[in-house]
Motif scaffolding. Sequence first.
Motif, short mmCIF file in Angstrom:
data_model
loop_
_atom_site.label_atom_id
_atom_site.label_comp_id
_atom_site.label_asym_id
_atom_site.label_seq_id
_atom_site.Cartn_x
_atom_site.Cartn_y
_atom_site.Cartn_z
N HIS A 1 0.85 -1.19 0.09
CA HIS A 1 0.21 -0.01 0.06
C HIS A 1 1.08 1.18 -0.17
CE1 HIS A 1 -2.85 2.94 1.67
NE2 HIS A 1 -3.90 2.12 1.15
N ASP A 4 1.57 2.93 3.30
CA ASP A 4 2.65 1.98 4.14
C ASP A 4 3.94 2.38 3.79
OD1 ASP A 4 0.78 0.47 5.63
OD2 ASP A 4 1.09 -1.22 4.04
N TRP A 18 -2.91 9.11 1.68
CA TRP A 18 -3.09 7.79 0.88
C TRP A 18 -3.71 6.73 1.87
CZ3 TRP A 18 -2.62 7.04 -4.14
CH2 TRP A 18 -1.82 7.97 -4.59
N TYR A 19 -3.69 6.56 3.14
CA TYR A 19 -4.37 5.76 3.85
C TYR A 19 -6.01 6.08 3.90
CZ TYR A 19 -0.36 3.36 6.06
OH TYR A 19 0.79 2.63 6.57
N GLY A 22 -7.46 5.08 0.66
CA GLY A 22 -7.61 3.82 0.65
C GLY A 22 -8.85 3.21 1.33
N SER A 26 -12.18 1.66 -0.05
CA SER A 26 -12.68 0.30 0.53
C SER A 26 -14.11 0.30 1.09
CB SER A 26 -11.63 -0.10 1.56
OG SER A 26 -10.29 -0.18 1.01
N LEU A 40 -6.94 -0.43 8.41
CA LEU A 40 -6.56 0.90 7.87
C LEU A 40 -6.98 2.19 8.93
CD1 LEU A 40 -8.13 0.61 4.22
CD2 LEU A 40 -5.59 1.12 5.04
#
Length: 110
Positions: A1, A4, A18-19, A22, A26, A40
Amino acid sequence: HVGDLCNELGKLDDAVKWYRNGLAVSIELLGEDREELSVLYTRIAEVYKLLGDVEKAYLFCRKGHEIMVKTKGLDDPTTKAIKIILGKLRDDARNPEKKKALAAKAAAKS
């Protein structure tokens, strides 16, 4: 990811971005209460703590814990581990000196 990778490189603002991207994708694809989302939420919480924002860290960790309780139950080892982290974040958020120290540490890194 990508989150990360950014986290490992110390690019914490990018990691959060970015998290969170995502997470949004999701949720749209999988729905709100999925065990995978708990990961997450807790990663976002970790980064917010590193950024010195324990209130946001607490909120994201709490959401991750809520999902784990719904999907795995209170006796699940991961649920228990997140509960411990959540308690520490709650204590940090309630302690003005600790909040100040975390914010100063985050500022020194940036």
